[in-house]
Motif scaffolding. Structure first.
Motif, PDB file in Angstrom:
ATOM      1  N   ALA A 171       0.831  -1.202   0.000  1.00  0.00           N
ATOM      2  CA  ALA A 171       0.000   0.000   0.000  1.00  0.00           C
ATOM      3  C   ALA A 171       0.862   1.248   0.000  1.00  0.00           C
ATOM      4  O   ALA A 171       1.861   1.326   0.713  1.00  0.00           O
ATOM      5  N   MET A 172       0.463   2.228  -0.807  1.00  0.00           N
ATOM      6  CA  MET A 172       1.093   3.545  -0.798  1.00  0.00           C
ATOM      7  C   MET A 172       0.425   4.405   0.259  1.00  0.00           C
ATOM      8  O   MET A 172      -0.795   4.346   0.430  1.00  0.00           O
ATOM      9  N   VAL A 173       1.209   5.219   0.934  1.00  0.00           N
ATOM     10  CA  VAL A 173       0.640   6.077   1.981  1.00  0.00           C
ATOM     11  C   VAL A 173       0.604   7.547   1.582  1.00  0.00           C
ATOM     12  O   VAL A 173       0.078   8.368   2.338  1.00  0.00           O
ATOM     13  N   CYS A 174       1.144   7.898   0.418  1.00  0.00           N
ATOM     14  CA  CYS A 174       1.226   9.305   0.031  1.00  0.00           C
ATOM     15  C   CYS A 174       0.015   9.787  -0.761  1.00  0.00           C
ATOM     16  O   CYS A 174      -0.142  10.986  -0.966  1.00  0.00           O
ATOM     17  N   ALA A 175      -0.814   8.867  -1.213  1.00  0.00           N
ATOM     18  CA  ALA A 175      -2.012   9.266  -1.943  1.00  0.00           C
ATOM     19  C   ALA A 175      -3.065   9.781  -0.972  1.00  0.00           C
ATOM     20  O   ALA A 175      -3.118   9.368   0.192  1.00  0.00           O
ATOM     21  N   ALA A 176      -3.908  10.685  -1.434  1.00  0.00           N
ATOM     22  CA  ALA A 176      -4.969  11.227  -0.588  1.00  0.00           C
ATOM     23  C   ALA A 176      -5.879  10.114  -0.085  1.00  0.00           C
ATOM     24  O   ALA A 176      -6.323   9.267  -0.859  1.00  0.00           O
ATOM     25  N   ALA A 194      -5.141   7.580   1.745  1.00  0.00           N
ATOM     26  CA  ALA A 194      -4.521   6.252   1.832  1.00  0.00           C
ATOM     27  C   ALA A 194      -4.597   5.652   3.236  1.00  0.00           C
ATOM     28  O   ALA A 194      -4.968   4.481   3.373  1.00  0.00           O
ATOM     29  N   PRO A 195      -4.238   6.373   4.296  1.00  0.00           N
ATOM     30  CA  PRO A 195      -4.296   5.740   5.628  1.00  0.00           C
ATOM     31  C   PRO A 195      -5.680   5.205   5.975  1.00  0.00           C
ATOM     32  O   PRO A 195      -5.801   4.128   6.568  1.00  0.00           O
ATOM     33  N   GLU A 196      -6.718   5.939   5.599  1.00  0.00           N
ATOM     34  CA  GLU A 196      -8.073   5.486   5.893  1.00  0.00           C
ATOM     35  C   GLU A 196      -8.391   4.199   5.147  1.00  0.00           C
ATOM     36  O   GLU A 196      -9.017   3.274   5.692  1.00  0.00           O
ATOM     37  N   ARG A 197      -7.953   4.092   3.881  1.00  0.00           N
ATOM     38  CA  ARG A 197      -8.202   2.871   3.116  1.00  0.00           C
ATOM     39  C   ARG A 197      -7.418   1.697   3.700  1.00  0.00           C
ATOM     40  O   ARG A 197      -7.909   0.562   3.734  1.00  0.00           O
ATOM     41  N   ILE A 198      -6.192   1.951   4.138  1.00  0.00           N
ATOM     42  CA  ILE A 198      -5.396   0.875   4.729  1.00  0.00           C
ATOM     43  C   ILE A 198      -6.070   0.369   6.002  1.00  0.00           C
ATOM     44  O   ILE A 198      -6.158  -0.841   6.239  1.00  0.00           O
ATOM     45  N   ARG A 199      -6.574   1.283   6.831  1.00  0.00           N
ATOM     46  CA  ARG A 199      -7.298   0.861   8.038  1.00  0.00           C
ATOM     47  C   ARG A 199      -8.545   0.050   7.679  1.00  0.00           C
ATOM     48  O   ARG A 199      -8.857  -0.964   8.314  1.00  0.00           O
ATOM     49  N   ARG A 200      -9.247   0.507   6.658  1.00  0.00           N
ATOM     50  CA  ARG A 200     -10.510  -0.128   6.299  1.00  0.00           C
ATOM     51  C   ARG A 200     -10.322  -1.539   5.779  1.00  0.00           C
ATOM     52  O   ARG A 200     -11.046  -2.459   6.159  1.00  0.00           O
ATOM     53  N   PHE A 201      -9.348  -1.731   4.910  1.00  0.00           N
ATOM     54  CA  PHE A 201      -9.195  -3.024   4.238  1.00  0.00           C
ATOM     55  C   PHE A 201      -8.087  -3.893   4.815  1.00  0.00           C
ATOM     56  O   PHE A 201      -8.144  -5.115   4.732  1.00  0.00           O
ATOM     57  N   GLY A 202      -7.072  -3.271   5.392  1.00  0.00           N
ATOM     58  CA  GLY A 202      -5.886  -4.033   5.764  1.00  0.00           C
ATOM     59  C   GLY A 202      -6.070  -4.955   6.943  1.00  0.00           C
ATOM     60  O   GLY A 202      -5.446  -6.025   7.005  1.00  0.00           O
ATOM     61  N   ALA A 203      -6.929  -4.579   7.878  1.00  0.00           N
ATOM     62  CA  ALA A 203      -7.065  -5.372   9.103  1.00  0.00           C
ATOM     63  C   ALA A 203      -7.529  -6.792   8.820  1.00  0.00           C
ATOM     64  O   ALA A 203      -7.212  -7.713   9.570  1.00  0.00           O
ATOM     65  N   GLY A 204      -8.274  -6.992   7.737  1.00  0.00           N
ATOM     66  CA  GLY A 204      -8.780  -8.326   7.420  1.00  0.00           C
ATOM     67  C   GLY A 204      -7.893  -9.139   6.511  1.00  0.00           C
ATOM     68  O   GLY A 204      -8.289 -10.225   6.069  1.00  0.00           O
ATOM     69  N   LEU A 205      -6.689  -8.660   6.245  1.00  0.00           N
ATOM     70  CA  LEU A 205      -5.833  -9.341   5.277  1.00  0.00           C
ATOM     71  C   LEU A 205      -4.688 -10.107   5.921  1.00  0.00           C
ATOM     72  O   LEU A 205      -3.721 -10.457   5.256  1.00  0.00           O
ATOM     73  N   GLY A 206      -4.771 -10.340   7.214  1.00  0.00           N
ATOM     74  CA  GLY A 206      -3.910 -11.309   7.866  1.00  0.00           C
ATOM     75  C   GLY A 206      -2.417 -11.124   7.695  1.00  0.00           C
ATOM     76  O   GLY A 206      -1.716 -12.071   7.367  1.00  0.00           O
ATOM     77  N   GLY A 207      -1.909  -9.910   7.909  1.00  0.00           N
ATOM     78  CA  GLY A 207      -0.470  -9.710   7.821  1.00  0.00           C
ATOM     79  C   GLY A 207       0.097  -9.864   6.427  1.00  0.00           C
ATOM     80  O   GLY A 207       1.260 -10.249   6.261  1.00  0.00           O
TER      81      GLY A 207
END
Length: 248
Positions: free
Chosen positions: A11-16, A18-31
């Motif tokens: 995941a890129m963090v510099c796009a507008a 991005a942190p919110e999308r990472i929080r939304r989707f990343g937690a369910g992706l098991g590391g």
């Protein structure tokens, strides 16, 4: 990643947003979410005046890799550590590292990339024999080969399998193969930031086709994610043997 062959993403963090999308989707992706380090596209995490060699007159990263010139490795180090900090603020820890437009291939940038991967103890993307040797010397896990040609107008199951078969043949039949992919949905928002849009829908169809998974299994290929890449590299350093593993 839930229904298909993709076992890891970055995941890129510099796009507008991005942190919110990472929080939304990343937690369910098991590391299985890594950090896609940027020096192209978007706005740096640090103020532009803190990393002047990395930004345009507008304070943005250049959009194209060819426009990245005369960067100061110290600026790269500070900016990438800021990107890591922003990723960690989402509550996730990165599973592996790579970079946007493979910018870490640049001679003045790669040492910073290697330093970060070694410090974090994370698998990282190697794109040449020289990079693999440097990573081995530093103890940084990596796939034996990274296939970057599943891209463009001819993205179908036969192309995917032929690339994987050729990679394993080059490795003598066994090893760990990483296949770079860009599955997604083409829409106006994507077209505004990427010249590669329509091909992403086709990649999505191919990589979620159950028949492709079955054809990989029939070749005795075991799918693996970032953690398994690290485990395989550790086993080889200890004198163990590897099987045919593929990671997309």
């Amino acid at each position: 990643m839930e229904r298909g062959l993709v076992d890891g993403t970055t995941a890129m963090v510099c796009a507008a947003g991005a942190p919110e999308r990472i929080r939304r989707f990343g937690a369910g992706l098991g590391g299985r979410v890594g950090l896609h380090l940027q020096l192209t596209g978007g706005r740096p995490c640090l103020p532009p005046e803190a990393v002047p060699s990395l930004v345009t007159a507008e304070g943005l990263f250049p959009r194209k890799k060819l426009d990245v010139a005369d960067v100061d490795p110290g600026h790269v180090r500070r900016e990438w550590r800021a990107q890591l900090a922003r990723f960690l603020e989402t509550g996730l820890s990165p599973s592996h590292l790579d970079s946007h437009h493979h910018i870490h291939k640049r001679a003045e940038v790669f040492p910073v990339f290697l330093e970060l991967a070694r410090e974090l103890g994370l698998p990282a993307r190697a794109l040449s024999d020289d990079m693999r040797r440097a990573m081995d010397a530093a103890g940084v896990p990596h796939a034996d080969v990274c296939v970057t040609r599943f891209y463009g107008e001819t993205v179908d199951a036969e192309t995917f399998l032929s690339l994987v078969d050729a990679a394993f043949a080059a490795l003598g039949g066994a090893g760990t193969v990483e296949v770079m992919a860009h599955p997604g949905r083409a829409d106006a928002a994507l077209a505004a930031i990427s010249s590669y849009d329509q091909g992403r829908d086709q990649e999505l169809r191919v990589l979620t086709d159950p028949d492709l998974a079955a054809r990989l299994a029939s070749r005795d290929i075991v799918r693996c994610g970032p953690a398994q890449v690290a485990e395989t590299a550790s086993s080889l350093r200890s004198g163990g043997r590897t099987q045919r593993r593929a990671s997309a």
